[in-house]
Design a protein around this motif. Structure first.
Motif, mmCIF file in Angstrom:
data_model
loop_
_atom_site.group_PDB
_atom_site.id
_atom_site.type_symbol
_atom_site.label_atom_id
_atom_site.label_comp_id
_atom_site.label_asym_id
_atom_site.label_seq_id
_atom_site.Cartn_x
_atom_site.Cartn_y
_atom_site.Cartn_z
ATOM 1 N N PHE A 108 0.817 -1.179 -0.177
ATOM 2 C CA PHE A 108 -0.074 -0.093 0.028
ATOM 3 C C PHE A 108 0.768 1.427 0.013
ATOM 4 O O PHE A 108 0.536 2.242 -0.717
ATOM 5 C CB PHE A 108 -0.997 -0.231 1.210
ATOM 6 C CG PHE A 108 -1.736 1.592 1.506
ATOM 7 C CD1 PHE A 108 -2.730 1.801 0.544
ATOM 8 C CD2 PHE A 108 -1.202 2.184 2.544
ATOM 9 C CE1 PHE A 108 -3.383 2.770 1.060
ATOM 10 C CE2 PHE A 108 -1.751 3.405 2.572
ATOM 11 C CZ PHE A 108 -2.938 3.524 1.917
ATOM 12 N N ALA A 109 1.916 1.296 0.760
ATOM 13 C CA ALA A 109 2.906 2.554 0.889
ATOM 14 C C ALA A 109 3.523 2.734 -0.260
ATOM 15 O O ALA A 109 4.072 3.793 -0.326
ATOM 16 C CB ALA A 109 3.617 2.286 2.091
ATOM 17 N N LYS A 110 3.537 1.751 -1.096
ATOM 18 C CA LYS A 110 4.474 2.008 -2.365
ATOM 19 C C LYS A 110 3.793 3.058 -3.363
ATOM 20 O O LYS A 110 4.652 3.884 -4.094
ATOM 21 C CB LYS A 110 4.961 0.668 -2.972
ATOM 22 C CG LYS A 110 5.864 -0.182 -2.295
ATOM 23 C CD LYS A 110 6.138 -1.346 -3.180
ATOM 24 C CE LYS A 110 7.166 -2.535 -2.634
ATOM 25 N NZ LYS A 110 8.709 -1.793 -2.333
ATOM 26 N N GLN A 111 2.650 2.745 -3.721
ATOM 27 C CA GLN A 111 2.168 3.885 -4.545
ATOM 28 C C GLN A 111 0.746 4.356 -3.954
ATOM 29 O O GLN A 111 0.279 5.379 -4.763
ATOM 30 C CB GLN A 111 1.751 3.078 -5.690
ATOM 31 C CG GLN A 111 2.678 2.319 -6.596
ATOM 32 C CD GLN A 111 2.331 1.973 -8.058
ATOM 33 O OE1 GLN A 111 2.985 2.702 -8.996
ATOM 34 N NE2 GLN A 111 1.834 1.005 -8.168
ATOM 35 N N ASN A 112 -0.156 3.945 -3.124
ATOM 36 C CA ASN A 112 -1.339 4.536 -2.754
ATOM 37 C C ASN A 112 -1.384 5.181 -1.305
ATOM 38 O O ASN A 112 -2.357 5.079 -0.701
ATOM 39 C CB ASN A 112 -2.012 3.512 -2.643
ATOM 40 C CG ASN A 112 -2.599 3.240 -4.446
ATOM 41 O OD1 ASN A 112 -2.795 4.056 -5.135
ATOM 42 N ND2 ASN A 112 -2.504 1.805 -4.678
ATOM 43 N N ILE A 143 -3.862 4.659 -7.893
ATOM 44 C CA ILE A 143 -5.060 5.366 -8.136
ATOM 45 C C ILE A 143 -4.651 6.878 -7.865
ATOM 46 O O ILE A 143 -4.503 7.157 -6.780
ATOM 47 C CB ILE A 143 -6.111 4.937 -6.799
ATOM 48 C CG1 ILE A 143 -6.331 3.305 -7.034
ATOM 49 C CG2 ILE A 143 -7.412 5.680 -7.134
ATOM 50 C CD1 ILE A 143 -6.980 2.778 -8.099
ATOM 51 N N SER A 144 -4.921 7.537 -8.993
ATOM 52 C CA SER A 144 -4.152 8.865 -9.053
ATOM 53 C C SER A 144 -5.164 9.792 -8.059
ATOM 54 O O SER A 144 -6.564 9.523 -8.134
ATOM 55 C CB SER A 144 -4.420 9.566 -9.996
ATOM 56 O OG SER A 144 -4.411 10.990 -10.504
ATOM 57 N N PRO A 145 -4.751 10.685 -7.184
ATOM 58 C CA PRO A 145 -5.422 11.749 -6.509
ATOM 59 C C PRO A 145 -6.506 12.375 -7.469
ATOM 60 O O PRO A 145 -7.531 12.878 -6.892
ATOM 61 C CB PRO A 145 -4.382 12.766 -5.935
ATOM 62 C CG PRO A 145 -3.388 11.721 -5.946
ATOM 63 C CD PRO A 145 -3.373 11.012 -6.984
ATOM 64 N N GLN A 146 -6.174 12.380 -8.748
ATOM 65 C CA GLN A 146 -7.237 13.199 -9.639
ATOM 66 C C GLN A 146 -8.554 12.165 -10.270
ATOM 67 O O GLN A 146 -9.405 12.612 -10.830
ATOM 68 C CB GLN A 146 -6.480 13.671 -10.881
ATOM 69 C CG GLN A 146 -5.625 14.908 -10.419
ATOM 70 C CD GLN A 146 -4.197 14.691 -9.489
ATOM 71 O OE1 GLN A 146 -3.735 13.799 -10.015
ATOM 72 N NE2 GLN A 146 -4.105 15.465 -8.623
ATOM 73 N N HIS A 150 -1.379 7.888 -0.359
ATOM 74 C CA HIS A 150 -2.240 9.111 -0.169
ATOM 75 C C HIS A 150 -3.411 8.908 -0.216
ATOM 76 O O HIS A 150 -4.383 9.759 0.073
ATOM 77 C CB HIS A 150 -1.810 9.976 -1.603
ATOM 78 C CG HIS A 150 -2.394 9.176 -2.940
ATOM 79 N ND1 HIS A 150 -1.666 8.085 -3.324
ATOM 80 C CD2 HIS A 150 -3.440 9.091 -3.664
ATOM 81 C CE1 HIS A 150 -2.150 7.668 -4.581
ATOM 82 N NE2 HIS A 150 -3.221 8.301 -4.518
ATOM 83 N N LEU A 151 -4.119 7.506 -0.199
ATOM 84 C CA LEU A 151 -5.375 7.187 -0.206
ATOM 85 C C LEU A 151 -6.050 7.029 1.224
ATOM 86 O O LEU A 151 -5.127 6.692 2.153
ATOM 87 C CB LEU A 151 -5.867 6.194 -0.885
ATOM 88 C CG LEU A 151 -5.593 6.104 -2.388
ATOM 89 C CD1 LEU A 151 -5.756 4.643 -3.005
ATOM 90 C CD2 LEU A 151 -6.369 7.161 -3.112
ATOM 91 N N ASP A 152 -7.234 7.563 1.548
ATOM 92 C CA ASP A 152 -7.622 7.264 2.920
ATOM 93 C C ASP A 152 -8.675 5.918 2.842
ATOM 94 O O ASP A 152 -9.548 5.661 2.289
ATOM 95 C CB ASP A 152 -8.832 8.449 3.103
ATOM 96 C CG ASP A 152 -9.609 8.481 4.484
ATOM 97 O OD1 ASP A 152 -8.971 7.386 5.271
ATOM 98 O OD2 ASP A 152 -10.464 9.133 4.659
ATOM 99 N N ILE A 210 0.814 2.018 -12.473
ATOM 100 C CA ILE A 210 1.814 2.611 -11.791
ATOM 101 C C ILE A 210 1.602 3.908 -11.968
ATOM 102 O O ILE A 210 0.834 4.569 -12.720
ATOM 103 C CB ILE A 210 3.056 2.104 -12.602
ATOM 104 C CG1 ILE A 210 3.084 2.772 -14.021
ATOM 105 C CG2 ILE A 210 3.374 0.550 -12.629
ATOM 106 C CD1 ILE A 210 4.461 2.463 -14.863
ATOM 107 N N ASN A 211 2.368 4.834 -11.098
ATOM 108 C CA ASN A 211 2.506 6.077 -10.890
ATOM 109 C C ASN A 211 3.589 6.398 -11.879
ATOM 110 O O ASN A 211 4.808 6.386 -11.368
ATOM 111 C CB ASN A 211 2.681 6.437 -9.614
ATOM 112 C CG ASN A 211 2.965 8.139 -9.384
ATOM 113 O OD1 ASN A 211 3.301 8.718 -10.222
ATOM 114 N ND2 ASN A 211 2.771 8.628 -8.240
ATOM 115 N N THR A 212 3.390 6.901 -13.021
ATOM 116 C CA THR A 212 4.506 7.022 -14.136
ATOM 117 C C THR A 212 5.625 7.867 -13.563
ATOM 118 O O THR A 212 6.810 7.552 -13.761
ATOM 119 C CB THR A 212 3.941 7.596 -15.369
ATOM 120 O OG1 THR A 212 2.601 7.027 -15.762
ATOM 121 C CG2 THR A 212 5.100 7.114 -16.619
#
Length: 200
Positions: A6-10, A36-39, A12-14, A101-103
């Motif tokens: 979870f900490a690797k890419q997400n 999952i992008s914040p946008q 920022h999610l609640d 992925i978060n590019t």
């Protein structure tokens, strides 16, 4: 709830957000939840998934290799290998929606791991057009360039100007895959083989 990596890419999610929980439930059987992008409008996306207009990231694209990278990292390396990917290139939607992925983060990761590198200002001169090259030469008082071709302008710029002189005058930089990155693409050819191809 599938919170592996979870900490690797997400991070920022609640995780208490009901819509986030719905997303995570969809990916319960994946090795990890895709980025999952914040946008991203989760409500709209979840609705599109429910009616079949959007698809989930394939399971195989969320399985990390022993180098702690995902298939999407390899596709990014493959994309860089064409020699047209720069610091101002846009990130295709498929990196998030097909490869999870978060590019921007992935780009940093493959550089930190030594699979790709950002080029110097001198090595990024090919990404400028003739007018931009002439403007730089003019700033430094270099003469005799008015009738030169782009390749000749680049060589003229390299002769008297140093990296330190050139760097502040344009922002674009290219990227280059390293031998270690090339070896990685050879090691996992199936990732690129199944990716839809088009010329860049």
């Amino acid at each position: 709830m599938n919170t592996k990596n979870f900490a690797k890419q997400n991070s920022h999610l609640d995780l208490n957000d009901p819509e986030v929980q719905k997303v995570f439930s969809l990916y319960e059987n994946h090795a990890e939840v895709p980025y999952i992008s914040p946008q991203r409008n989760l409500k709209d996306w979840l609705n599109l998934v429910s009616i079949g207009s959007e698809s989930l990231v394939p399971k195989q694209n969320m399985v990390r290799f022993e180098e702690d990278i995902l298939p999407g990292h390899l596709i990014l390396l493959w994309r860089i290998n064409f020699g047209t990917f720069t610091t101002i290139s846009g990130y295709p939607k498929y990196f998030e929606y097909n490869y999870g992925i978060n590019t921007a983060q992935a780009l940093n990761e493959i550089q930190q791991k030594g699979y790709a590198k950002e080029l110097s200002a001198i090595d990024s001169l090919p990404y400028l057009n003739a007018a931009q090259l002439k403007a730089i030469l003019k700033k430094f008082g270099v003469t005799g360039y008015s009738k030169l071709k782009k390749s000749e302008l680049m060589e003229l710029a390299k002769e008297p100007l140093t990296e330190e002189q050139l760097a502040p005058h344009f922002k674009i930089r290219g990227y280059q895959i390293t031998p270690a990155g090339e070896a990685l693409l050879i090691k996992y050819p199936e990732v690129v083989d199944r990716h839809p191809k088009k010329k860049f």
